[in-house]
Design an enzyme around this catalytic site. Structure first.
Site, mmCIF file in Angstrom:
data_model
loop_
_atom_site.group_PDB
_atom_site.id
_atom_site.type_symbol
_atom_site.label_atom_id
_atom_site.label_comp_id
_atom_site.label_asym_id
_atom_site.label_seq_id
_atom_site.Cartn_x
_atom_site.Cartn_y
_atom_site.Cartn_z
ATOM 1 C CD GLU A 42 -20.575 6.492 28.636
ATOM 2 O OE1 GLU A 42 -21.071 6.840 29.725
ATOM 3 O OE2 GLU A 42 -19.364 6.634 28.369
ATOM 4 C CB SER B 278 -9.329 10.245 26.565
ATOM 5 O OG SER B 278 -9.947 8.972 26.427
ATOM 6 C CG HIS C 289 -22.831 10.764 27.958
ATOM 7 N ND1 HIS C 289 -22.306 9.548 27.587
ATOM 8 C CD2 HIS C 289 -21.783 11.521 28.387
ATOM 9 C CE1 HIS C 289 -21.003 9.566 27.798
ATOM 10 N NE2 HIS C 289 -20.652 10.738 28.282
ATOM 11 N N GLY D 156 -14.722 12.406 32.206
ATOM 12 C CA GLY D 156 -15.211 11.158 32.796
ATOM 13 C C GLY D 156 -14.189 10.605 33.777
ATOM 14 N N GLY D 157 -13.380 9.657 33.315
ATOM 15 C CA GLY D 157 -12.431 8.954 34.176
ATOM 16 C C GLY D 157 -11.594 9.855 35.078
#
Ligand code: 13P
Length: 266
Positions: free
Chosen positions: A108, A224, A106, A245-246
């Site tokens: 991150e 997103s 990933h 994700g979010g």
């Protein structure tokens, strides 16, 4: 002709929720229960759904989803099977906790924890040896895109990440294209940008392996993804699902994304 038709049909849409470093055990159980309840009538012939909670909640989330078609994934792994590697978790342990998938590489991890392509490659091989499906993430930063280096960067990530992976094994992986500039920024890639880049990835797989392999490998888009944009994204011919994700952190939005994706016929 017939062979590639069968392979294309094999590209079942895959929607995975990457919860990142969110959710206590209690919150994770609540979210998993809610998603399970909402997706009770999900047609698993049509779609694959994966939840990737933090390590601390894996076992509990597994208990919640064990009697459903929802599957469990982890967010990272270390490539050794066991040993004196303080803080690390092995494929054997993840399998024991019920994981069928592992997110590897990933952005991150690459950005904050020094993950390089060579580590991605070792983790990928470890996951394949343990019969866990790796979701391998690739993606360019904003400055790489603006400097017209997107394909070069993705090319290196894929070539080095997949180094030494056989044709038989590469068929077992999922690739997630996640442009770094679109992650957590609310700035989604335009569907045409996702398609163009994912087509490039598929063409590269064709060069590295062959056409049938390239047509069979699933490539998700991540960055997103939300209720307002998922439809157009996954309608693109080379977008086979989403890594979210979010929007995977609430029952309504994640279940909503799956329901929208479930209705898309390609
Ligand atoms: P967001 O959906 O929050 O942009 O995160 C994407 C992601 O990194 C999934 O792995």
């Amino acid at each position: 002709m017939f062979v590639s038709y069968v392979l294309i049909k094999m590209r079942k849409t895959i929607i995975a929720g990457n919860w990142k470093m969110y959710k206590t055990i209690t919150e994770a159980i609540e979210l998993a229960n809610g998603v399970k309840r909402e997706l009770f009538q999900m047609d698993s012939q049509n779609i694959e759904v994966v939840l990737c909670p933090p390590f601390t909640a894996l076992a509990e989330v597994y208990e919640v989803i064990a009697d459903s078609d929802i599957q469990l994934g982890a967010q990272d792994v270390y490539w050794q099977e066991e040993g004196a590697f303080t803080g690390e978790i092995s494929c054997k342990m993840l399998k024991d906790a019920g994981c069928k998938f592992i997110i590897i590489g990933h952005s991150e991890r690459r950005q904050f924890f020094g993950e390089i392509n060579a580590f991605v490659n070792k983790k990928l091989k470890a996951a394949l040896n343990s019969e866990i499906t790796p979701i391998v993430c690739v993606g360019e930063t904003l400055s790489e895109r603006e400097g017209n280096r997107t394909f070069e960067v993705l090319g290196n990530q894929i070539k080095e990440g997949l180094d030494g992976i056989t044709e038989e094994d590469v068929l077992k992986i999922v690739i997630a294209y996640e442009p770094v500039w679109a992650i957590g920024t609310g700035r989604t890639a335009k569907p045409i940008q996702a398609q163009e880049t994912q087509k490039y990835i598929r063409n590269l797989l064709k060069e590295l392996y062959n056409n049938d392999v390239a047509e069979a490998i699933r490539i998700q888009y991540g960055g997103s993804v939300k209720l307002e944009n998922i439809l157009e994204l996954i309608q693109q011919p080379d977008v086979d699902g989403a890594l979210v994700g979010g929007a995977s952190l609430s029952i309504e939005s994640f279940a909503g994304l799956v329901k929208i994706a479930c209705g898309v016929k390609k």
